[in-house]
Design an enzyme around this catalytic site. Structure first.
Site, short mmCIF file in Angstrom:
data_model
loop_
_atom_site.label_atom_id
_atom_site.label_comp_id
_atom_site.label_asym_id
_atom_site.label_seq_id
_atom_site.Cartn_x
_atom_site.Cartn_y
_atom_site.Cartn_z
N HIS A 55 1.47 4.51 -2.83
CA HIS A 55 1.62 5.97 -2.73
C HIS A 55 2.86 6.44 -3.48
CE1 HIS A 55 -1.73 6.69 -0.13
NE2 HIS A 55 -1.25 5.97 0.87
N HIS A 91 0.82 -1.20 0.00
CA HIS A 91 0.00 0.00 0.00
C HIS A 91 0.86 1.26 0.00
CE1 HIS A 91 -3.36 2.68 1.08
NE2 HIS A 91 -2.49 3.26 1.91
N GLU A 92 1.89 1.27 0.84
CA GLU A 92 2.77 2.44 0.87
C GLU A 92 3.52 2.61 -0.44
OE1 GLU A 92 2.19 4.47 3.08
OE2 GLU A 92 1.05 3.11 4.36
#
Length: 244
Positions: free
Chosen positions: A118, A114-115
């Site tokens: 980003h 998920h990071e």
């Protein structure tokens, strides 16, 4: 129901045995946040006990995803705490918490991915991420000063201050609203990368998806809570205007 004056503000308000009913808005927001937070912690805990088949740690999975996505110049660092994972677009660093960096669980790998989502957003200049980054200083200023300015306006009967307080708090709410597509899109990118790179089997991705969905719902709950607080400010300001 009785009509009474509220505190020292001289605000004619409808109270029930002296209880300010607008506090129910704050309570509702707190209940929503607590329920969503409890679900998130339960989901994270459940899938933290399930090891991913690949055996990759969160840090290793993050490195593989960034390479596969062609993202360069982004480093991966370990930070203290739990669920403190984040991507810093200013320094181009994916920071993974101790519970994610060295763990091979579905939670750890999913959060790391998920990071990286980003980081990929940053690399492709994803619009909502750029808007959110631009709103950060305004949102910080608004969240810190909106309430003091608003209540100063109530105390001194200065409508301009109460209006300014509402505007500043609205800026913080706008930031939270823009955050939603950023978070959901990062999770979508993460799940696609986990599948395309072979880091997870298809049957494993469902577990990480539940973790990321539960985490995303905390942002939805935070927005709902802030909207209820904003509604309370508007109601209080309206009560003051009627009294004047």
């Amino acid at each position: 129901m009785i009509t009474a004056y509220y505190g020292g503000y001289g605000m004619n308000r409808m109270l029930y045995y002296g209880f300010d009913w607008t506090y129910l808005l704050l309570i509702a927001g707190m209940v929503i946040s607590l329920l969503v937070s409890a679900n998130m912690k339960s989901t994270v805990s459940k899938y933290s006990r399930i090891r991913s088949y690949s055996g990759l740690t969160g840090a290793e999975a993050a490195s593989r995803i960034l390479r596969a996505a062609g993202v360069t110049g982004v480093s991966i660092q370990q930070i203290s705490g739990q669920l403190t994972d984040h991507y810093d677009p200013r320094t181009k660093v994916v920071r993974l918490s101790e519970s994610s960096y060295n763990s091979t669980s579905l939670t750890a790998v999913g959060v790391a991915a998920h990071e990286c989502g980003h980081a990929i957003q940053d690399a492709v200049s994803y619009g909502p991420l750029k808007i959110r980054s631009a709103l950060v200083p305004i949102a910080n200023f608004g969240s810190q000063l909106s309430w003091p300015i608003f209540f100063a306006g109530l105390i001194f009967s200065m409508e301009a201050l109460t209006t300014l307080g509402i505007i500043l708090f609205s800026a913080a709410v706008l930031f939270q609203l823009v955050t939603l597509p950023v978070e959901f899109n990062a999770s979508s990118r993460a799940l696609k990368m986990l599948a395309s790179t072979g880091i997870m089997r298809q049957e494993e991705i469902g577990g990480s998806k539940k973790v990321l969905r539960a985490a995303a719902m905390t942002y939805v709950a935070a927005l709902a809570s802030s909207i209820l607080q904003l509604l309370r400010l508007i109601i209080l300001a309206g009560g003051r205007r009627r009294d004047d």
